[in-house]
Design a protein around this motif. Sequence first.
Motif, PDB file in Angstrom:
ATOM      1  N   SER A   1       1.720   0.996   2.731  1.00 60.02           N
ATOM      2  CA  SER A   1       0.491   0.391   2.140  1.00 60.02           C
ATOM      3  C   SER A   1      -0.096   1.404   1.206  1.00 60.02           C
ATOM      4  CB  SER A   1      -0.463   0.446   3.389  1.00 60.02           C
ATOM      5  OG  SER A   1      -1.804   0.082   3.028  1.00 60.02           O
TER       6      SER A   1
ATOM      7  N   THR B   1      -6.485   7.700   8.962  1.00 66.17           N
ATOM      8  CA  THR B   1      -5.360   7.812   8.617  1.00 66.17           C
ATOM      9  C   THR B   1      -4.373   7.836   9.438  1.00 66.17           C
ATOM     10  OG1 THR B   1      -6.192   8.450   6.470  1.00 66.17           O
ATOM     11  CG2 THR B   1      -3.719   8.390   6.541  1.00 66.17           C
TER      12      THR B   1
ATOM     13  N   PHE C   1      -9.376  17.270  -1.251  1.00 64.77           N
ATOM     14  CA  PHE C   1      -8.766  16.515  -2.253  1.00 64.77           C
ATOM     15  C   PHE C   1      -9.643  16.398  -3.388  1.00 64.77           C
ATOM     16  CE2 PHE C   1      -6.382  15.661   1.348  1.00 64.77           C
ATOM     17  CZ  PHE C   1      -4.958  15.525   1.055  1.00 64.77           C
TER      18      PHE C   1
ATOM     19  N   PRO D   1     -11.674   4.281   5.836  1.00 65.15           N
ATOM     20  CA  PRO D   1     -12.173   5.701   6.493  1.00 65.15           C
ATOM     21  C   PRO D   1     -13.563   5.778   7.160  1.00 65.15           C
ATOM     22  CG  PRO D   1     -11.556   5.976   4.190  1.00 65.15           C
ATOM     23  CD  PRO D   1     -11.256   4.434   4.576  1.00 65.15           C
TER      24      PRO D   1
ATOM     25  N   THR E   1      -2.036  10.515   0.714  1.00 65.59           N
ATOM     26  CA  THR E   1      -2.671  11.389   1.554  1.00 65.59           C
ATOM     27  C   THR E   1      -1.544  12.521   1.286  1.00 65.59           C
ATOM     28  OG1 THR E   1      -2.864  10.599   3.356  1.00 65.59           O
ATOM     29  CG2 THR E   1      -4.966  10.559   2.030  1.00 65.59           C
TER      30      THR E   1
ATOM     31  N   PRO F   1      -6.397   0.597  -7.873  1.00 65.84           N
ATOM     32  CA  PRO F   1      -7.584   0.487  -8.739  1.00 65.84           C
ATOM     33  C   PRO F   1      -7.490  -0.963  -8.962  1.00 65.84           C
ATOM     34  CG  PRO F   1      -6.769   2.434  -9.565  1.00 65.84           C
ATOM     35  CD  PRO F   1      -5.540   1.752  -8.363  1.00 65.84           C
TER      36      PRO F   1
ATOM     37  N   TYR G   1      -4.567  10.734  -6.066  1.00 63.74           N
ATOM     38  CA  TYR G   1      -4.783   9.573  -6.925  1.00 63.74           C
ATOM     39  C   TYR G   1      -4.246   9.766  -8.412  1.00 63.74           C
ATOM     40  CZ  TYR G   1      -7.624   8.178  -3.295  1.00 63.74           C
ATOM     41  OH  TYR G   1      -8.098   8.060  -1.715  1.00 63.74           O
TER      42      TYR G   1
ATOM     43  N   LYS H   1      -5.727  -6.597   0.166  1.00 64.35           N
ATOM     44  CA  LYS H   1      -7.318  -6.600   0.640  1.00 64.35           C
ATOM     45  C   LYS H   1      -8.098  -5.663  -0.553  1.00 64.35           C
ATOM     46  CE  LYS H   1      -9.902  -5.234   4.666  1.00 64.35           C
ATOM     47  NZ  LYS H   1     -10.364  -4.643   5.808  1.00 64.35           N
TER      48      LYS H   1
ATOM     49  N   GLU I   1       0.019  -4.190   0.903  1.00 68.77           N
ATOM     50  CA  GLU I   1       0.827  -3.788   2.103  1.00 68.77           C
ATOM     51  C   GLU I   1       2.005  -4.699   1.993  1.00 68.77           C
ATOM     52  OE1 GLU I   1      -1.077  -3.652   6.468  1.00 68.77           O
ATOM     53  OE2 GLU I   1      -0.233  -5.570   6.109  1.00 68.77           O
TER      54      GLU I   1
ATOM     55  N   VAL J   1      -6.009  -2.910  -1.561  1.00 63.19           N
ATOM     56  CA  VAL J   1      -5.117  -2.177  -0.798  1.00 63.19           C
ATOM     57  C   VAL J   1      -3.909  -3.230  -0.508  1.00 63.19           C
ATOM     58  CG1 VAL J   1      -4.842  -1.132   1.587  1.00 63.19           C
ATOM     59  CG2 VAL J   1      -6.909  -1.263   0.648  1.00 63.19           C
TER      60      VAL J   1
ATOM     61  N   ARG K   1       0.626   1.096  12.317  1.00 57.26           N
ATOM     62  CA  ARG K   1       1.593   0.411  11.553  1.00 57.26           C
ATOM     63  C   ARG K   1       2.998   0.611  11.628  1.00 57.26           C
ATOM     64  NH1 ARG K   1      -0.322  -0.937   6.618  1.00 57.26           N
ATOM     65  NH2 ARG K   1      -2.489  -0.356   7.110  1.00 57.26           N
TER      66      ARG K   1
ATOM     67  N   PRO L   1     -10.871   3.436  -1.829  1.00 56.30           N
ATOM     68  CA  PRO L   1      -9.448   3.552  -1.253  1.00 56.30           C
ATOM     69  C   PRO L   1      -9.527   3.868   0.228  1.00 56.30           C
ATOM     70  CG  PRO L   1     -10.300   5.538  -2.462  1.00 56.30           C
ATOM     71  CD  PRO L   1     -11.371   4.215  -2.623  1.00 56.30           C
ATOM     72  N   VAL L   2      -8.494   3.610   0.873  1.00 55.73           N
ATOM     73  CA  VAL L   2      -8.338   3.902   2.299  1.00 55.73           C
ATOM     74  C   VAL L   2      -7.848   5.119   2.738  1.00 55.73           C
ATOM     75  CG1 VAL L   2      -8.503   1.164   2.942  1.00 55.73           C
ATOM     76  CG2 VAL L   2      -6.234   2.593   2.451  1.00 55.73           C
ATOM     77  N   ASP L   3      -7.266   5.803   1.713  1.00 58.69           N
ATOM     78  CA  ASP L   3      -6.632   7.164   2.226  1.00 58.69           C
ATOM     79  C   ASP L   3      -5.458   6.868   3.105  1.00 58.69           C
ATOM     80  OD1 ASP L   3      -7.994   8.868   0.648  1.00 58.69           O
ATOM     81  OD2 ASP L   3      -9.456   9.553   2.234  1.00 58.69           O
ATOM     82  N   ALA L   4      -4.752   5.779   2.596  1.00 55.41           N
ATOM     83  CA  ALA L   4      -3.235   5.748   3.604  1.00 55.41           C
ATOM     84  C   ALA L   4      -2.422   6.798   3.384  1.00 55.41           C
ATOM     85  CB  ALA L   4      -2.357   4.596   2.516  1.00 55.41           C
ATOM     86  N   ARG L   5      -1.536   6.899   4.432  1.00 56.37           N
ATOM     87  CA  ARG L   5      -0.597   7.861   4.467  1.00 56.37           C
ATOM     88  C   ARG L   5       0.103   8.498   3.304  1.00 56.37           C
ATOM     89  NH1 ARG L   5       5.298   8.182   4.784  1.00 56.37           N
ATOM     90  NH2 ARG L   5       6.031   9.639   6.351  1.00 56.37           N
TER      91      ARG L   5
END
Lengths: 421, 170
Positions: free
Chosen positions: A213, B104, B162, B40, A276, A217, A291, A264, A205, A203, B111, A269-273
């Motif tokens: 962020s 999210t 998704f 998540p 998504t 992969p 993705y 990080k 940032e 991740v 942030r 994956p973190v599904d950042a804004r």
Amino acid sequence: MKKREGFVGSDVFVAGNGLMDRRLLLGGGVAAGIAAGAAGLALGQSPDWMKTPGRGFSGYGMPSKWQEKVQRPFSPAPGRPGTGSSRTPLHLLEGTITPNGLHFERHHNGIPDIDPARHELAIHGMVKRPLAFSMENLMRYPMETHIRFIECPGNSGGYASVQPAQTTAGGINGLLSCSEWTGVRLSTLLDEAGVQPGAKWVVAEGADAAAMSRSVPLEKCLDDAVIALYQNGEAIRPEQGYPMRLLLPGFEGNMCVKWLRRLKVTDAPVDARDETSHYTELMPGGKARQYMFLQAVKSAIVKPSFGMAMRGPGLYEISGLAWTGAGKVSKVEITADGGRTWAPAALGEPVLSKALTRFRLAWKWDGRPSVLASRATDETGETQPTRAAWVAQYATGQFYHFNGIQSWAVAADGTVSNVYL
Amino acid sequence: MYICRILLLCLALNVSAAAQNLGRALAPDEIAKLDLTISPDGTGLPPGSGSVAAGAEVYSKKCQGCHGADGAGKPQDRLTGGIGTLASDKPIKTAVSFWPRATTVFDYIRRAMPLQAPQSLKDDDVYAVTAYLLSIDGVVPKDAVLDAKSLPKVKMPNRDGFVNYWKPKK
């Protein structure tokens, strides 16, 4: 070398409506047919600037004042001056390298003014040794240099609209730039930190006011990813992430996180804004593709293009840019008859991986209305789809990752407009 | 003996040439301050909590000017509504109708929002605003209180919407 005499009579025409053999680039005798449109200058007397000393030196040179119209177009959002984008004026440039001051911008909350002495790159998460790298220390690592394009995944999104946007080639495709980037291979730093088994993502940032962020992969981070510190030989510009940005060749520009401050290592994956809400494509039926990292094979004719005027029948050079996140462009074909027949264009050498490739082809325009288009194929065998085929994949209003074939209509009066094939 | 020394020297040179090892060790408390990422599964969520009612207060003061009453949008992005439209001819993608994870929403507000003063909200307020936004369309009940335990369990309407397009080589 093939003799010029080989091109005689109709042999030079390799596709319909005046497209010529790619070996016959304009120049020398071939240019003789270009219509002399502009009135001749009264040469002979020395101009003023030969009769007085020129101006002195400058610490940092600027373009000629006669080039002041070569600017990045942008329209700031009311109340959000630092949010949005500016575009590279592709139609006003030549070659393949974007001047640093004209590299496209996409910011999420302005450009931070980062003091490099107070900036570190942190690597943590699933690593054996969490580490921070100061700029001073990063500069001591071995560096590598590559010419790579960066393209925003929203580039050319105007082609998703029902009516073709009547704007310049840069206005449509200018979220695209190409630079020589120099920096430290990310895998070197990840090796030093010691990636733990089971790690699959990183991740990234930025240190901007959006703390932008994205999940990347790990495979890409261990491949050709670079912590870019230099852009075309000078320190990376503030708009491009000074003092450092993540460069993921061929991947979405948005993932090449600017003002990079933290990586990080994670297992998912973190599904950042921005992976998504943005840069995902809704398909008919309501599911969305996520993705879609690779910027697929694409091309655009920039000369002639909207805003340019053809000066009567005669010989012209068709020129444009082709690129693919998958590697090298292998072929660009051009049509001048709306897609009925296609001719291969000459590719500017060397063709580089994940960089812009300039293509050119001579065209004898007979003055009749014509539709020009370009179609690129890359070394993996992928070819650009038609616009209609691209649009059909998605739900109404989707515009990310457009890579369909683009076309320009040339009218009898020489004006050029955007048109759908 | 001499040859051995040369060999050792070569080995030593090789090792030092292969790795600069200039990274500074990061201490756990430094990482805790640096790490803004919310996963998540809830990893990274801070202590604290916030109710829908408290969130409505914060929203009216800090968010409504840009995002409109009830997150209806204008002048900036619409945040609410649109549930059930994604398969229609006029899909409406909002934070509530489209985003797959409540984490999210929390992560992005913490942030990046509010735009003029990012990272200025207290964690309790971020929980509260998240709860309020999700309550408008009934994703959480009007009396919901969100915290590090309950937030990751919220099921967003488009949680399974998704399709992963990334194909790793290995």
